[in-house]
Design a protein around this motif. Structure first.
Motif, PDB file in Angstrom:
ATOM      1  N   ARG A 236      17.654  -2.548 -21.137  1.00  0.00           N
ATOM      2  CA  ARG A 236      17.095  -2.106 -22.423  1.00  0.00           C
ATOM      3  C   ARG A 236      16.491  -0.702 -22.343  1.00  0.00           C
ATOM      4  N   ALA A 237      16.952   0.104 -21.370  1.00  0.00           N
ATOM      5  CA  ALA A 237      16.404   1.447 -21.193  1.00  0.00           C
ATOM      6  C   ALA A 237      17.491   2.514 -21.044  1.00  0.00           C
ATOM      7  N   GLY A 238      18.736   2.158 -21.358  1.00  0.00           N
ATOM      8  CA  GLY A 238      19.819   3.134 -21.270  1.00  0.00           C
ATOM      9  C   GLY A 238      20.198   3.510 -19.859  1.00  0.00           C
ATOM     10  N   ILE A 239      19.963   2.614 -18.913  1.00  0.00           N
ATOM     11  CA  ILE A 239      20.226   2.910 -17.507  1.00  0.00           C
ATOM     12  C   ILE A 239      21.402   2.111 -16.952  1.00  0.00           C
ATOM     13  N   CYS A 240      21.532   0.848 -17.374  1.00  0.00           N
ATOM     14  CA  CYS A 240      22.534  -0.024 -16.758  1.00  0.00           C
ATOM     15  C   CYS A 240      23.899   0.031 -17.445  1.00  0.00           C
ATOM     16  N   GLY A 241      23.947   0.429 -18.711  1.00  0.00           N
ATOM     17  CA  GLY A 241      25.219   0.522 -19.427  1.00  0.00           C
ATOM     18  C   GLY A 241      25.775  -0.798 -19.914  1.00  0.00           C
ATOM     19  N   THR A 242      25.041  -1.876 -19.733  1.00  0.00           N
ATOM     20  CA  THR A 242      25.548  -3.214 -20.039  1.00  0.00           C
ATOM     21  C   THR A 242      25.771  -3.463 -21.526  1.00  0.00           C
ATOM     22  N   CYS A 243      24.959  -2.860 -22.381  1.00  0.00           N
ATOM     23  CA  CYS A 243      24.955  -3.224 -23.800  1.00  0.00           C
ATOM     24  C   CYS A 243      25.893  -2.379 -24.670  1.00  0.00           C
ATOM     25  N   THR A 244      26.818  -1.638 -24.070  1.00  0.00           N
ATOM     26  CA  THR A 244      27.703  -0.779 -24.847  1.00  0.00           C
ATOM     27  C   THR A 244      28.610  -1.598 -25.765  1.00  0.00           C
TER      28      THR A 244
ATOM     29  N   PRO B  35      33.234  -5.374 -30.508  1.00  0.00           N
ATOM     30  CA  PRO B  35      33.326  -5.276 -29.043  1.00  0.00           C
ATOM     31  C   PRO B  35      34.063  -4.000 -28.655  1.00  0.00           C
ATOM     32  N   LEU B  36      33.876  -3.548 -27.423  1.00  0.00           N
ATOM     33  CA  LEU B  36      34.535  -2.336 -26.946  1.00  0.00           C
ATOM     34  C   LEU B  36      36.051  -2.439 -27.089  1.00  0.00           C
ATOM     35  N   ALA B  37      36.653  -1.368 -27.558  1.00  0.00           N
ATOM     36  CA  ALA B  37      38.109  -1.302 -27.648  1.00  0.00           C
ATOM     37  C   ALA B  37      38.701  -1.179 -26.239  1.00  0.00           C
ATOM     38  N   ASN B  38      39.964  -1.515 -26.106  1.00  0.00           N
ATOM     39  CA  ASN B  38      40.704  -1.422 -24.841  1.00  0.00           C
ATOM     40  C   ASN B  38      40.248  -2.436 -23.790  1.00  0.00           C
ATOM     41  N   PHE B  39      39.470  -3.430 -24.208  1.00  0.00           N
ATOM     42  CA  PHE B  39      39.028  -4.485 -23.296  1.00  0.00           C
ATOM     43  C   PHE B  39      39.322  -5.846 -23.916  1.00  0.00           C
ATOM     44  N   LYS B  40      39.576  -6.823 -23.076  1.00  0.00           N
ATOM     45  CA  LYS B  40      39.767  -8.192 -23.551  1.00  0.00           C
ATOM     46  C   LYS B  40      38.409  -8.767 -23.966  1.00  0.00           C
ATOM     47  N   VAL B  41      38.383  -9.347 -25.152  1.00  0.00           N
ATOM     48  CA  VAL B  41      37.136  -9.912 -25.669  1.00  0.00           C
ATOM     49  C   VAL B  41      36.923 -11.318 -25.101  1.00  0.00           C
ATOM     50  N   ILE B  42      35.725 -11.542 -24.584  1.00  0.00           N
ATOM     51  CA  ILE B  42      35.363 -12.884 -24.111  1.00  0.00           C
ATOM     52  C   ILE B  42      34.857 -13.706 -25.285  1.00  0.00           C
ATOM     53  N   ARG B  43      33.864 -13.138 -25.974  1.00  0.00           N
ATOM     54  CA  ARG B  43      33.338 -13.784 -27.176  1.00  0.00           C
ATOM     55  C   ARG B  43      32.467 -12.793 -27.936  1.00  0.00           C
ATOM     56  N   ASP B  44      32.650 -12.724 -29.223  1.00  0.00           N
ATOM     57  CA  ASP B  44      31.864 -11.846 -30.099  1.00  0.00           C
ATOM     58  C   ASP B  44      31.872 -10.411 -29.572  1.00  0.00           C
ATOM     59  N   LEU B  45      30.706  -9.918 -29.100  1.00  0.00           N
ATOM     60  CA  LEU B  45      30.598  -8.524 -28.650  1.00  0.00           C
ATOM     61  C   LEU B  45      30.704  -8.374 -27.130  1.00  0.00           C
ATOM     62  N   ALA B  46      30.919  -9.464 -26.430  1.00  0.00           N
ATOM     63  CA  ALA B  46      31.023  -9.432 -24.970  1.00  0.00           C
ATOM     64  C   ALA B  46      32.486  -9.292 -24.550  1.00  0.00           C
ATOM     65  N   VAL B  47      32.756  -8.314 -23.668  1.00  0.00           N
ATOM     66  CA  VAL B  47      34.128  -8.084 -23.213  1.00  0.00           C
ATOM     67  C   VAL B  47      34.233  -8.313 -21.705  1.00  0.00           C
ATOM     68  N   ASP B  48      35.468  -8.471 -21.249  1.00  0.00           N
ATOM     69  CA  ASP B  48      35.733  -8.684 -19.831  1.00  0.00           C
ATOM     70  C   ASP B  48      35.955  -7.321 -19.161  1.00  0.00           C
TER      71      ASP B  48
END
Length: 223
Positions: A49-57, A86-99
């Motif tokens: 939640r601080a723009g460091i890990c990149g997880t929430c893109t 969800p991010l384009a060019n990635f397989k969607v796992i569910r909702d906004l989460a991609v693989d």
């Protein structure tokens, strides 16, 4: 009272939510409010939640952005709906989460880390500045998501070549010529479109397209 309007892609459809605006609210905190108070089934990723890990893109109104850094106030003031996908060019796992496992595996397969020489090696300040931007990559995948050329089979993408740039310049790397040329061939560096889209969306201003062009010159690859 001001409200944040969210339209979230869930599978083939979109679902709309409204949450009360709070001072300093980000897209991530709005999503958390939805999950906690409206729809606990909503799925998305986050960590620092601080723009460091990149997880929430995620895609926010068509652009890949860090949800934890994107303020909702401008959208609220102009009455604009936030369309979250969800991010384009990635397989969607569910909702906004991609693989993203495939990208991480490719980083490992291409060995994009320093294989250090023995002994103490000094890095001059000027050189350190040149490789600093590449080292700032947080694996948020924004560049990979927004690059139109990654849809071409075999093209590794801007994330990989930004990391390769550092590997090639770093004097601690033991086999830079051999490893760099092999990675360039495997990842098809020369297929880069030089469209600068990756530059425009990188939250850490790594500017992968600039690094790719510099790498081409260093490696004598035609631009």
């Amino acid at each position: 009272m001001l409200f944040v309007k969210l339209r979230v892609k869930r599978g083939a459809d979109y679902q709309s939510y409204e949450v009360p605006y709070e001072e300093g609210m980000t897209v991530l905190s709005a999503l958390q409010r939805v999950k906690e108070e409206i729809d606990p089934s909503l799925t998305f990723r986050h960590f620092c939640r601080a723009g460091i890990c990149g997880t929430c893109t995620i895609m926010i109104n068509g652009f890949p952005k860090l949800a934890c850094k994107e303020q909702v106030l401008p959208y609220v003031l102009f009455g604009q709906e936030l369309v979250l996908e969800p991010l384009a060019n990635f397989k969607v796992i569910r909702d906004l989460a991609v693989d993203n496992d495939g990208v991480l595996k490719k980083v490992k397969d291409m060995h994009l880390w320093i294989k250090e020489k023995r002994g103490q090696i000094r890095i001059e300040p000027e050189l350190s500045k040149r490789i600093e931007s590449s080292a700032d990559c947080i694996l948020c995948f924004a560049c990979q998501s927004y690059c139109p050329q990654v849809l071409e089979e075999g093209y590794a993408g801007p994330l990989f070549f930004a990391k390769l740039y550092r590997l090639y310049l770093d004097p601690r790397e033991e086999e830079k010529e051999k490893r760099s040329r092999q990675t360039i061939l495997e990842g098809r560096l020369y297929h880069c479109l030089s469209c600068n889209k990756c530059n425009n969306v990188c939250p850490k201003e790594v500017e992968p397209a600039n690094l790719i062009r510099s790498l081409m010159k260093l490696m004598d690859v035609p631009v």
